[in-house]
Design an enzyme around this catalytic site. Structure first.
Site, PDB file in Angstrom:
ATOM      1  N   CYS A  38      43.387  36.213  32.350  1.00 56.91           N
ATOM      2  CA  CYS A  38      42.643  35.851  33.546  1.00 56.91           C
ATOM      3  C   CYS A  38      41.307  35.231  33.110  1.00 56.91           C
ATOM      4  CB  CYS A  38      42.394  37.086  34.415  1.00 56.91           C
ATOM      5  SG  CYS A  38      41.359  38.345  33.618  1.00 56.91           S
TER       6      CYS A  38
ATOM      7  N   HIS B  57      43.010  44.751  26.320  1.00 61.63           N
ATOM      8  CA  HIS B  57      44.029  45.776  26.094  1.00 61.63           C
ATOM      9  C   HIS B  57      45.322  45.156  25.577  1.00 61.63           C
ATOM     10  CE1 HIS B  57      41.819  48.679  29.006  1.00 61.63           C
ATOM     11  NE2 HIS B  57      41.416  48.817  27.760  1.00 61.63           N
TER      12      HIS B  57
ATOM     13  N   HIS C  52      35.431  44.284  30.987  1.00 61.35           N
ATOM     14  CA  HIS C  52      35.569  45.460  31.844  1.00 61.35           C
ATOM     15  C   HIS C  52      34.239  45.954  32.408  1.00 61.35           C
ATOM     16  CE1 HIS C  52      39.027  45.585  29.037  1.00 61.35           C
ATOM     17  NE2 HIS C  52      39.691  46.005  30.088  1.00 61.35           N
TER      18      HIS C  52
ATOM     19  N   HIS D 245      39.549  54.703  32.707  1.00 58.29           N
ATOM     20  CA  HIS D 245      39.668  53.272  32.403  1.00 58.29           C
ATOM     21  C   HIS D 245      38.269  52.696  32.176  1.00 58.29           C
ATOM     22  CE1 HIS D 245      40.320  48.959  33.131  1.00 58.29           C
ATOM     23  NE2 HIS D 245      41.578  49.181  32.802  1.00 58.29           N
TER      24      HIS D 245
ATOM     25  N   GLU E  12      36.795  49.925  32.966  1.00 59.16           N
ATOM     26  CA  GLU E  12      36.117  49.376  34.146  1.00 59.16           C
ATOM     27  C   GLU E  12      35.627  50.490  35.061  1.00 59.16           C
ATOM     28  OE1 GLU E  12      37.203  47.044  38.249  1.00 59.16           O
ATOM     29  OE2 GLU E  12      38.286  46.405  36.453  1.00 59.16           O
TER      30      GLU E  12
ATOM     31  N   CYS F 267      40.628  41.947  42.452  1.00 53.89           N
ATOM     32  CA  CYS F 267      40.504  40.540  42.050  1.00 53.89           C
ATOM     33  C   CYS F 267      41.715  39.753  42.529  1.00 53.89           C
ATOM     34  CB  CYS F 267      40.380  40.444  40.529  1.00 53.89           C
ATOM     35  SG  CYS F 267      40.318  38.744  39.918  1.00 53.89           S
TER      36      CYS F 267
ATOM     37  N   SER G 255      47.167  48.585  28.675  1.00 50.00           N
ATOM     38  CA  SER G 255      46.725  47.761  29.798  1.00 50.00           C
ATOM     39  C   SER G 255      47.181  48.314  31.142  1.00 50.00           C
ATOM     40  CB  SER G 255      47.246  46.327  29.636  1.00 50.00           C
ATOM     41  OG  SER G 255      47.001  45.574  30.802  1.00 50.00           O
ATOM     42  N   SER G 256      46.213  48.632  31.999  1.00 45.21           N
ATOM     43  CA  SER G 256      46.515  49.087  33.355  1.00 45.21           C
ATOM     44  C   SER G 256      47.169  47.968  34.155  1.00 45.21           C
ATOM     45  CB  SER G 256      45.228  49.553  34.044  1.00 45.21           C
ATOM     46  OG  SER G 256      45.458  49.915  35.376  1.00 45.21           O
TER      47      SER G 256
ATOM     48  N   SER H  65      46.060  40.384  30.394  1.00 46.36           N
ATOM     49  CA  SER H  65      45.558  40.647  29.040  1.00 46.36           C
ATOM     50  C   SER H  65      46.544  40.183  27.964  1.00 46.36           C
ATOM     51  CB  SER H  65      45.290  42.151  28.873  1.00 46.36           C
ATOM     52  OG  SER H  65      46.454  42.906  29.172  1.00 46.36           O
TER      53      SER H  65
END
Length: 309
Positions: A14, A41, A75, A127, A129, A204, A232-233, A286
């Site tokens: 992104c 991630h 993040h 996390h 963020e 987002c 990675s979430s 990611s």
């Protein structure tokens, strides 16, 4: 049988991740550079940048560090990180995603304006963020990972709800509806018409808008190979969306995880009509394009692929 492979054009880094990696590459040309936590991630991309000289450090390292330069990843970080850096004479290279930065500012402003309210963040506990978002409230914000965590809220007090930027819009809306219902039934609401409930969809749209396109892409394939980092979430969320659209979706983190048996023994291969197996490759925000290309090349090298299109 041959394999026809398509890489999803909408997958990959992104804007925030792309910007952070570009900034890291530019700063590495100037000299030694550390990054607080994995810059993204994705282990393969982290490894690539570490080979270029980027050193990954943690909070303990930061507190013990004096001087030097530290890059803050997309993040975002809590205020305490900036305080530590200033006290230790560390130059901060801030690569916080603009979307995350704006969210931090909104949460901070709400916390200051409504000090007695419950600030609630829909996100993953621990996390990176979310840690940064909680820091805007002196770590008083309540994190809910799903509907199962709603019970920890006090429905007789004001609630201001925000979301981690990479969470599911549908799940966020479910949480909003549930809180509305619970507040309506609260004693305080029945007596006075309060408490206040404000919710802010801070997901987002560069991430959220990928879901519909990703589902369309996945449904057109016999087999989908989703490439993402295990940490990675966002990868977990998008993988589940892919699998909803096409149950014949597998998750890999590297090309090395692709084997002839994995493909030849998969039900999608047997179900493929004709001599061509349509395989779609996609990934998270990611996931670098070069990694998806490595997975493609690995698939094309499999003995099962007697001819390529």
């Amino acid at each position: 049988m041959s394999i026809q492979i398509t890489i999803d054009s909408g997958s990959g880094f992104c804007f925030g991740v792309t910007s952070a990696i570009r900034k890291a590459e530019e700063e590495l040309k100037k000299g030694s550079l550390c990054c607080l936590g994995d810059i993204v991630h994705n282990g393969q991309e982290v490894g690539r940048l570490e080979q270029a000289g980027l050193q990954t450090i943690d909070y303990t390292d930061l507190r013990q560090m004096h001087g030097g330069r530290v890059l803050l990843r997309a993040h975002g970080e809590p205020p305490s990180t900036y305080t530590t850096a200033q006290q230790n004479g560390i130059e901060v290279i801030d690569a916080t995603c603009p979307v995350v930065k704006k969210l931090q500012e909104r949460i901070r402003a709400t916390y200051i304006k409504h000090p007695n309210a419950q600030i609630v963040i829909f996100g993953k506990v621990g996390h990176a963020e979310v840690i940064g978002l909680q820091g805007q409230t002196n770590n008083t914000a309540i994190v809910v990972e799903g509907l199962q965590d709603i019970e920890q809220l006090d429905f007789n007090r004001d609630i201001y709800l925000f979301s981690q930027t990479t969470k599911s819009v549908d799940e966020f809306n479910q949480i909003v509806d549930t809180i509305k219902h619970r507040l309506t039934d609260s004693p305080a609401h029945r007596l006075t018409g309060s408490p206040t409930f404000e919710y802010h969809d801070t997901i987002c749209r560069n991430v959220a808008n990928r879901v519909a396109q990703l589902k369309e892409f996945a449904s057109a394939q016999h087999l989908v190979v989703f490439v993402g980092g295990k940490k990675s979430s966002n990868a977990k969320v998008l993988f589940e969306q892919c699998r909803d659209a096409n149950p014949n979706t597998i998750f890999v983190s590297s090309a090395e995880e692709i084997s002839e048996r994995l493909i030849s023994d998969h039900p999608a291969t047997a179900a493929a009509q004709g001599d061509t197996l349509r395989v779609g490759i996609c990934g998270a925000t990611s996931t670098p394009l070069w990694l998806m290309e490595q997975v493609r090349d690995r698939l094309l090298d499999l003995p099962i692929n007697r001819s390529t299109n």
